[in-house]
Scaffold this motif. Structure first.
Motif, PDB file in Angstrom:
ATOM      1  N   GLY A  57       0.819  -1.213   0.000  1.00  0.00           N
ATOM      2  CA  GLY A  57       0.000   0.000   0.000  1.00  0.00           C
ATOM      3  C   GLY A  57       0.849   1.257   0.000  1.00  0.00           C
ATOM      4  O   GLY A  57       0.508   2.261  -0.637  1.00  0.00           O
ATOM      5  N   THR A  58       1.979   1.215   0.696  1.00  0.00           N
ATOM      6  CA  THR A  58       2.891   2.350   0.720  1.00  0.00           C
ATOM      7  C   THR A  58       3.437   2.624  -0.676  1.00  0.00           C
ATOM      8  O   THR A  58       3.459   3.769  -1.140  1.00  0.00           O
ATOM      9  CB  THR A  58       4.056   2.074   1.698  1.00  0.00           C
ATOM     10  N   VAL A  59       3.864   1.577  -1.332  1.00  0.00           N
ATOM     11  CA  VAL A  59       4.409   1.728  -2.684  1.00  0.00           C
ATOM     12  C   VAL A  59       3.323   2.246  -3.634  1.00  0.00           C
ATOM     13  O   VAL A  59       3.576   3.140  -4.449  1.00  0.00           O
ATOM     14  CB  VAL A  59       5.008   0.386  -3.186  1.00  0.00           C
ATOM     15  N   THR A  60       2.109   1.711  -3.510  1.00  0.00           N
ATOM     16  CA  THR A  60       1.008   2.175  -4.359  1.00  0.00           C
ATOM     17  C   THR A  60       0.720   3.652  -4.115  1.00  0.00           C
ATOM     18  O   THR A  60       0.519   4.418  -5.068  1.00  0.00           O
ATOM     19  CB  THR A  60      -0.252   1.333  -4.079  1.00  0.00           C
ATOM     20  N   GLY A  61       0.710   4.064  -2.862  1.00  0.00           N
ATOM     21  CA  GLY A  61       0.486   5.476  -2.540  1.00  0.00           C
ATOM     22  C   GLY A  61       1.584   6.369  -3.073  1.00  0.00           C
ATOM     23  O   GLY A  61       1.314   7.476  -3.586  1.00  0.00           O
ATOM     24  N   MET A  62       2.821   5.919  -2.982  1.00  0.00           N
ATOM     25  CA  MET A  62       3.934   6.730  -3.486  1.00  0.00           C
ATOM     26  C   MET A  62       3.921   6.808  -5.012  1.00  0.00           C
ATOM     27  O   MET A  62       4.266   7.845  -5.586  1.00  0.00           O
ATOM     28  CB  MET A  62       5.266   6.173  -2.977  1.00  0.00           C
ATOM     29  N   ILE A  63       3.480   5.740  -5.657  1.00  0.00           N
ATOM     30  CA  ILE A  63       3.339   5.790  -7.120  1.00  0.00           C
ATOM     31  C   ILE A  63       2.301   6.834  -7.491  1.00  0.00           C
ATOM     32  O   ILE A  63       2.468   7.598  -8.457  1.00  0.00           O
ATOM     33  CB  ILE A  63       2.982   4.396  -7.676  1.00  0.00           C
ATOM     34  N   LYS A  74      -2.547   7.822   1.654  1.00  0.00           N
ATOM     35  CA  LYS A  74      -2.749   6.401   1.360  1.00  0.00           C
ATOM     36  C   LYS A  74      -1.508   5.597   1.754  1.00  0.00           C
ATOM     37  O   LYS A  74      -1.612   4.510   2.328  1.00  0.00           O
ATOM     38  CB  LYS A  74      -3.044   6.205  -0.123  1.00  0.00           C
ATOM     39  N   ALA A  75      -0.335   6.129   1.476  1.00  0.00           N
ATOM     40  CA  ALA A  75       0.909   5.429   1.799  1.00  0.00           C
ATOM     41  C   ALA A  75       1.077   5.266   3.306  1.00  0.00           C
ATOM     42  O   ALA A  75       1.403   4.176   3.796  1.00  0.00           O
ATOM     43  CB  ALA A  75       2.097   6.191   1.209  1.00  0.00           C
ATOM     44  N   ILE A  76       0.824   6.325   4.044  1.00  0.00           N
ATOM     45  CA  ILE A  76       1.010   6.279   5.495  1.00  0.00           C
ATOM     46  C   ILE A  76      -0.030   5.382   6.158  1.00  0.00           C
ATOM     47  O   ILE A  76       0.287   4.569   7.032  1.00  0.00           O
ATOM     48  CB  ILE A  76       0.987   7.702   6.086  1.00  0.00           C
ATOM     49  N   SER A 135      -1.720   2.852   4.922  1.00  0.00           N
ATOM     50  CA  SER A 135      -1.502   1.423   4.660  1.00  0.00           C
ATOM     51  C   SER A 135      -0.330   0.879   5.471  1.00  0.00           C
ATOM     52  O   SER A 135      -0.381  -0.256   5.952  1.00  0.00           O
ATOM     53  CB  SER A 135      -1.291   1.180   3.163  1.00  0.00           C
ATOM     54  N   THR A 136       0.698   1.679   5.659  1.00  0.00           N
ATOM     55  CA  THR A 136       1.826   1.253   6.484  1.00  0.00           C
ATOM     56  C   THR A 136       1.366   1.040   7.929  1.00  0.00           C
ATOM     57  O   THR A 136       1.683   0.021   8.547  1.00  0.00           O
ATOM     58  CB  THR A 136       2.955   2.302   6.463  1.00  0.00           C
ATOM     59  N   VAL A 137       0.608   1.988   8.436  1.00  0.00           N
ATOM     60  CA  VAL A 137       0.108   1.886   9.807  1.00  0.00           C
ATOM     61  C   VAL A 137      -0.809   0.676   9.955  1.00  0.00           C
ATOM     62  O   VAL A 137      -0.711  -0.084  10.927  1.00  0.00           O
ATOM     63  CB  VAL A 137      -0.616   3.199  10.226  1.00  0.00           C
ATOM     64  N   ALA A 138      -1.694   0.469   8.983  1.00  0.00           N
ATOM     65  CA  ALA A 138      -2.610  -0.672   9.055  1.00  0.00           C
ATOM     66  C   ALA A 138      -1.844  -1.993   9.059  1.00  0.00           C
ATOM     67  O   ALA A 138      -2.176  -2.912   9.826  1.00  0.00           O
ATOM     68  CB  ALA A 138      -3.587  -0.633   7.885  1.00  0.00           C
ATOM     69  N   GLY A 139      -0.827  -2.115   8.232  1.00  0.00           N
ATOM     70  CA  GLY A 139      -0.022  -3.340   8.212  1.00  0.00           C
ATOM     71  C   GLY A 139       0.684  -3.581   9.535  1.00  0.00           C
ATOM     72  O   GLY A 139       0.717  -4.703  10.049  1.00  0.00           O
ATOM     73  N   MET A 140       1.240  -2.531  10.119  1.00  0.00           N
ATOM     74  CA  MET A 140       1.944  -2.672  11.395  1.00  0.00           C
ATOM     75  C   MET A 140       0.981  -2.978  12.537  1.00  0.00           C
ATOM     76  O   MET A 140       1.268  -3.819  13.394  1.00  0.00           O
ATOM     77  CB  MET A 140       2.734  -1.394  11.716  1.00  0.00           C
ATOM     78  N   VAL A 141      -0.163  -2.307  12.555  1.00  0.00           N
ATOM     79  CA  VAL A 141      -1.154  -2.563  13.610  1.00  0.00           C
ATOM     80  C   VAL A 141      -1.647  -4.007  13.522  1.00  0.00           C
ATOM     81  O   VAL A 141      -1.767  -4.703  14.532  1.00  0.00           O
ATOM     82  CB  VAL A 141      -2.326  -1.564  13.522  1.00  0.00           C
ATOM     83  N   GLY A 142      -1.911  -4.471  12.293  1.00  0.00           N
ATOM     84  CA  GLY A 142      -2.345  -5.857  12.117  1.00  0.00           C
ATOM     85  C   GLY A 142      -1.297  -6.851  12.591  1.00  0.00           C
ATOM     86  O   GLY A 142      -1.619  -7.826  13.281  1.00  0.00           O
ATOM     87  N   ALA A 143      -0.052  -6.602  12.247  1.00  0.00           N
ATOM     88  CA  ALA A 143       1.016  -7.529  12.633  1.00  0.00           C
ATOM     89  C   ALA A 143       1.264  -7.511  14.144  1.00  0.00           C
ATOM     90  O   ALA A 143       1.376  -8.567  14.774  1.00  0.00           O
ATOM     91  CB  ALA A 143       2.303  -7.179  11.887  1.00  0.00           C
TER      92      ALA A 143
END
Length: 141
Positions: free
Chosen positions: A73-79, A102-104, A106-114
């Protein structure tokens, strides 16, 4: 999280009935010292342990995937940000804000999930290990 909830439901609702059936089957045996009785005992314990252990490899895999999905998601947002910069130039911060957000997120969501998944998995694993030790002492020869 659905796998974690399933494991919790199994541990609290399904496992106790399976445990009581196994204990009842063992207690009803007259012969508890022969080789075949020991094999039955090991089979009963093995089935209960396998029920407690199942699902955790899948949970570990999903926990490992969470940060990777956040990175995707981070990469998609940066694109998206670079696409806006290409079309409008670097002088339009409002246009770039959507991609950065969007990039930030998605990064937060991935970390919170993990992180939350790791904590929940740790608690469930401890509960299962405690139950395995209890099984060993309860279903003894």
């Amino acid at each position: 999280w659905m796998y974690l909830i399933e494991r919790l439901i199994y541990l609290k609702l399904v496992h106790p009935s399976r445990r009581s059936k196994a204990m009842q089957e063992w207690q009803l045996r007259a012969d508890k010292q022969s080789w075949s009785s020991r094999q039955i005992h090991d089979d009963l314990l093995g089935a209960l342990r396998m029920g407690l252990d199942s699902g955790f490899p899948t949970i570990r895999m999903f926990i490992a995937i969470c940060p990777l999905l956040g990175l995707l998601g981070t990469v998609t947002g940066m694109i998206e940000v670079f696409d806006v910069m290409m079309q409008l130039g670097a002088g339009s911060p409002k246009a770039m804000a959507s991609g950065i957000s969007k990039a930030i997120l998605s990064t937060v969501a991935g970390m919170v999930g993990a992180i939350s998944g790791l904590l929940a998995q740790s608690v469930l694993l401890r509960m299962c290990e405690r139950e395995k030790r209890s099984l060993e002492s309860t279903l003894s020869f």
